[in-house]
Motif scaffolding. Structure first.
Motif, short mmCIF file in Angstrom:
data_model
loop_
_atom_site.label_atom_id
_atom_site.label_comp_id
_atom_site.label_asym_id
_atom_site.label_seq_id
_atom_site.Cartn_x
_atom_site.Cartn_y
_atom_site.Cartn_z
N GLN A 1 0.80 -1.22 0.00
CA GLN A 1 0.00 0.00 0.00
C GLN A 1 0.84 1.27 0.00
O GLN A 1 0.41 2.30 -0.51
CB GLN A 1 -0.92 0.01 1.23
CG GLN A 1 -1.94 -1.11 1.25
CD GLN A 1 -2.70 -1.13 2.55
OE1 GLN A 1 -2.29 -1.77 3.51
NE2 GLN A 1 -3.83 -0.43 2.60
N LEU A 2 2.02 1.22 0.57
CA LEU A 2 2.85 2.41 0.74
C LEU A 2 4.13 2.29 -0.08
O LEU A 2 4.85 1.29 0.02
CB LEU A 2 3.20 2.61 2.22
CG LEU A 2 4.09 3.82 2.56
CD1 LEU A 2 3.40 5.11 2.17
CD2 LEU A 2 4.44 3.81 4.05
N ASN A 3 4.39 3.31 -0.88
CA ASN A 3 5.59 3.33 -1.72
C ASN A 3 6.26 4.70 -1.59
O ASN A 3 5.59 5.74 -1.62
CB ASN A 3 5.23 3.06 -3.19
CG ASN A 3 6.45 2.74 -4.01
OD1 ASN A 3 7.09 1.72 -3.82
ND2 ASN A 3 6.78 3.62 -4.95
N ILE A 4 7.58 4.71 -1.44
CA ILE A 4 8.33 5.95 -1.28
C ILE A 4 9.45 5.98 -2.32
O ILE A 4 10.19 5.01 -2.49
CB ILE A 4 8.94 6.06 0.13
CG1 ILE A 4 7.85 6.01 1.20
CG2 ILE A 4 9.74 7.35 0.27
CD1 ILE A 4 8.38 5.95 2.62
N THR A 5 9.57 7.09 -3.01
CA THR A 5 10.67 7.29 -3.96
C THR A 5 11.38 8.59 -3.63
O THR A 5 10.76 9.54 -3.13
CB THR A 5 10.17 7.33 -5.41
OG1 THR A 5 9.27 8.44 -5.57
CG2 THR A 5 9.47 6.05 -5.80
N GLY A 6 12.65 8.63 -3.91
CA GLY A 6 13.43 9.84 -3.66
C GLY A 6 14.60 9.94 -4.62
O GLY A 6 15.09 8.93 -5.14
N SER A 7 15.04 11.14 -4.86
CA SER A 7 16.20 11.35 -5.74
C SER A 7 16.95 12.60 -5.32
O SER A 7 16.36 13.53 -4.74
CB SER A 7 15.75 11.48 -7.21
OG SER A 7 14.95 12.64 -7.39
N TYR A 8 18.24 12.61 -5.61
CA TYR A 8 19.08 13.77 -5.31
C TYR A 8 20.15 13.86 -6.39
O TYR A 8 20.73 12.84 -6.80
CB TYR A 8 19.74 13.64 -3.94
CG TYR A 8 20.78 14.72 -3.68
CD1 TYR A 8 20.38 16.00 -3.30
CD2 TYR A 8 22.14 14.46 -3.84
CE1 TYR A 8 21.32 17.00 -3.08
CE2 TYR A 8 23.08 15.45 -3.62
CZ TYR A 8 22.67 16.72 -3.24
OH TYR A 8 23.60 17.70 -3.03
N SER A 9 20.39 15.06 -6.87
CA SER A 9 21.44 15.26 -7.86
C SER A 9 22.20 16.53 -7.54
O SER A 9 21.64 17.49 -7.01
CB SER A 9 20.86 15.33 -9.28
OG SER A 9 19.95 16.41 -9.38
#
Length: 818
Positions: free
Chosen positions: A363-371
């Motif tokens: 049910q829970l999904n987390i995405t992240g990015s850094y550049s």
């Protein structure tokens, strides 16, 4: 070089291709069906019309249309894909473009021969011909032999006179020709690419050329790729571009060897491009490295746009963690220009990024990015300026660095009884600063932050859905600061058995700045209707009302009407032949050919053969077994012989598919067992040594062998009991490990066609076979499947060992050797 000679070379390549590919014709041809028309049309057609009106001056065209389609016409054993695009978008530009807005592409295909006719595009490589649209013909030959050949020729640009051109800059008519020859084996590929383009000097009649000159370009490229080392892919390309900036210039007399080969002129330049990259897979990890170097002014007339004068090195890494719930990918790169040290300033860039996806639950999904991007620019003063200008000081040189950072996080949560609600939150931040001489001055930094929260809920019973969102943006750019806040709401409803979907929505946004404030209010109305399953109509209307403190209010309205039709296996009616009366034969003998086997006999006899096959099936998931049984039942119920043959073939194909999956699965099991056995044997000595050391401490203790009734030193005896407890804890893993080695060894020595009969494995298959069947039907790689089997098999055998292991006497294998 003369264009005539290159045309001769082009046609020689075609003859060369046909000669080399003659072995490709040696393939199976279904003569029975070859002469049957089997005329079919598949694909889709689309018509789009847009109306726009606004009270703002110099707005865009009020009405535009676009008719497009992708069709595939097939007959006999031929297929002819056709695509077209017709629009009025280029009619009112006020100038003539050097390409066509209206396009027609025909791409007939027969077995391994594919042709490109009309307005088409082809790609050979990034440094030669890279998706450049042309009007002409192309050919791709991909026979079963190692040789693969592609050819093309046609008009790249049409002539545009000075009075009709954008900004008064004319364009010469340009033709191009290309060939790509490859030799491909399972573990390596070799290739050569040749591309030639030339402007027609006589296509324009100009008094003043305004810097526009007729060009000529000949590009050669060599390509090599290999996977000789397991899990390692290496790709290399080297390209040489010979570009003549003005073909009217004089030919160089004398010169070097390459000048003579390419008939160089005074404006001819030779430029190189080199690219090498490799990817290496280590279990679930992927490591990649790319090196690219492109000479200054490198260009090819077969690409729309090209970066040059750069050297680029980048490193990539990706791997899943935590039972594949977390996936992380990173990259780090360095880029520089001014390769020949001739520019007054050079630039260097360091680029780093990391991306993560975490599936916390279903049910829970987390995405992240850094550049992070850092650009360094150094201005180099001319030495004569330093000599002649005494006022120049070191501070006049430029030591400049631009820092850019971007981060993004997204969270998605599905909830409700039937997961009919979804909550999504997104946050992003982008920062940039200009640093000179190691100092970031006031007004040289900016930050942009954006927050967005969205919620949707679907009422399944009434087929109504509601959506809402909030957003906030804050911009701090230089010395200006402004913020924007907005919201939107919408509702949708499905009607007429879900054929009509209607949506209504409202949005509002308000922006406040140092010098200005503005607001936007919008209304959206969308409808879509599906008729007869293949016809789709949609009407989208959006009206925006804008106001600002510095400008007058204005509003606009955009209405879009779209129609699309999906053509799914439309067949021409077959001419009916008069039926001939046939003699009725009771229980005729039938023949069904499938692969290398013939099933012959009456209907009852063939059904008996199929039923025997079904009974002899190896264990497989119940769902797949039931599907097979259902196909067999349909076969037995067919009324006529022709339908009986078709249903029987459907059953045999499904039967073979499941058998192939089982064969692969058993092979993967055997490979996994052999790999596990070797791994466990390597670890066996460690388990034994741990137990031997614990046993030695017990045996050496002064209380060893002393009866508990005779103990006088309680402290020492308690210490001894703890050592005994530790020894027993070391014994259990050793016994479990030895039991598992024994069972895995039995499994690894079992023939692959008998491995499913293993008693323990039968229990394992009942629990996990359905999961692996699904993986292989989804075409997961062998590496992924074996890794998953290993993850499942180890805890299964460990649990079995805990249930079956006995406190037997330990056989010290390694103590004897020592």
């Amino acid at each position: 070089m003369k264009i005539k000679n290159n045309k001769i070379l082009f046609w020689l390549c075609i003859v060369f291709a046909c000669c080399f590919c003659r072995k490709g014709y040696a393939q199976d041809v279904d003569l029975e069906n070859f002469y049957k028309p089997n005329f079919k049309v598949t694909g889709n057609i689309n018509a789009n019309m847009m109306y726009y009106t606004s009270n703002m001056e110099n707005s865009r065209e009020p009405f535009t249309y676009l008719f497009s389609g992708n069709l595939n016409v097939s007959a006999f054993n031929f297929s002819v894909p056709v695509s077209y695009s017709i629009t009025n978008q280029g009619n009112n530009l006020g100038y003539t473009a050097p390409f066509d807005f209206n396009r027609l592409s025909i791409m007939p295909k027969y077995k391994w021969v594919k042709a490109y006719i009309g307005n088409v595009s082809m790609t050979f490589s990034p440094y030669t011909l890279s998706g450049y649209p042309f009007k002409g013909v192309g050919l791709e030959l991909t026979p079963r032999s190692p040789f693969k050949i592609s050819l093309m020729g046609g008009q790249l640009l049409k002539a545009v006179s000075e009075e009709n051109a954008l900004g008064g800059v004319p364009v010469y008519q340009r033709f191009g020709y290309g060939a790509k020859v490859g030799f491909e084996k399972a573990q390596y590929k070799l290739g050569w690419i040749g591309f030639y383009a030339k402007d027609d000097v006589n296509s324009l009649n100009m008094v003043n050329d305004r810097g526009v000159t007729p060009k000529e370009n000949f590009v050669n490229s060599l390509i090599f790729s290999t996977s000789l080392v397991r899990n390692l892919n290496l790709n290399v390309e080297y390209a040489l571009s010979v570009l003549t900036d003005d073909i009217r210039s004089k030919t160089i007399s004398g010169g070097g060897l390459r000048d003579k080969i390419f008939s160089s002129k005074e404006t001819t330049s030779f430029m190189n491009a080199f690219n090498v990259n490799f990817d290496y897979n280590i279990q679930k990890s992927t490591v990649g490295l790319t090196y690219e170097r492109i000479d200054p002014n490198y260009n090819t007339l077969g690409a729309l746009y090209f970066n040059n004068d750069l050297e680029n090195i980048s490193l990539r890494f990706a791997r899943p963690f935590y039972q594949d719930k977390i996936t992380i990918s990173t990259s780090l790169g360095f880029q520089r220009d001014d390769l020949e040290k001739v520019k007054k300033q050079d630039t260097k860039r360091v680029v780093g990024s990391i991306n993560m996806n975490y599936r916390v639950t279903d049910q829970l999904n987390i995405t992240g990015s850094y550049s992070n991007f850092s650009t360094y620019t150094n201005k180099k003063l001319d030495q004569f300026e330093l000599i002649n200008n005494p006022n120049v000081v070191p501070s006049d040189t430029l030591d400049y660095r631009q820092l850019s950072q971007n981060a993004n996080m997204n969270m998605s949560y599905a909830f409700g009884k039937k997961r009919n609600q979804n909550l999504n939150f997104n946050y992003s931040i982008a920062g940039q600063a200009n640093e000179q001489g190691g100092v970031i001055r006031k007004g040289q930094a900016s930050t942009v932050q954006n927050y967005n929260l969205a919620h949707t809920v679907s009422f399944l019973a009434t087929k109504v859905a509601l959506n809402s969102s909030l957003n906030y943006t804050n911009n701090q750019v230089s010395r200006n600061n402004n913020s924007s806040m907005g919201a939107s709401v919408g509702a949708s409803k499905k009607l007429f058995k879900d054929k009509l979907n209607t949506n209504l929505g409202f949005l509002y946004n308000n922006t406040q700045g140092n010098m200005n404030s503005s607001s936007v209010f919008g209304v959206k109305f969308n409808n879509s209707y599906v008729m007869l399953e293949r016809h789709n109509f949609s009407l989208n209307i959006i009206s925006m009302f804008r106001s600002s403190t510095n400008t007058q209010k204005f509003n606009d309205l955009t209405a879009t009407l779209n129609y699309s039709c999906s053509l799914d296996k439309i067949k021409l009616p077959v001419k009916k032949e008069p039926k001939k009366e046939k003699e009725t034969v009771l229980n005729p003998v039938l023949k069904i050919n499938h692969k290398d086997k013939t099933y012959e006999g009456t209907r009852d006899e063939i059904i008996k053969q199929l039923q025997d096959m079904q009974s002899a099936l190896r264990p497989m998931p119940k769902e797949d077994s039931d599907d097979l049984q259902h196909l067999l039942t349909l076969t037995t119920l067919t009324p006529d012989d022709q339908s009986f043959k078709e249903k029987a073939l459907n059953y045999l194909k499904a039967y073979d598919l499941n058998n192939d999956i089982l064969d692969k699965y058993n092979k993967y099991l055997l490979d996994t067992a052999k790999s596990l056995r070797e791994e466990m044997i390597r670890k066996d000595e460690g388990f034994e040594n741990d137990y031997v050391m614990a046993l030695g401490r017990v045996n050496k203790h002064k209380m060893h062998g002393v009866n508990e009734k005779d103990v006088t030193d309680k402290v020492s005896y308690n210490s001894y009991l703890k050592l005994v407890e530790r020894k027993n804890k070391k014994l259990q893993p050793l016994l479990v490990h030895r039991w598992m080695i024994n069972e895995i060894t039995i499994l690894s020595n079992t023939p692959v066609d008998q491995i499913h009969q293993n008693e323990n494995l039968s229990v394992f298959n009942k629990e996990e076979l359905g999961h692996f069947f699904k993986m292989m039907k989804e075409k997961k790689t062998e590496t992924e499947t074996i890794e998953e089997i290993k993850i499942k098999l180890i805890p299964f055998y460990h649990d079995l060992a805990l249930k079956n292991v006995k406190d037997d006497e330990v056989d010290f294998k390694f103590l004897k050797n020592n």
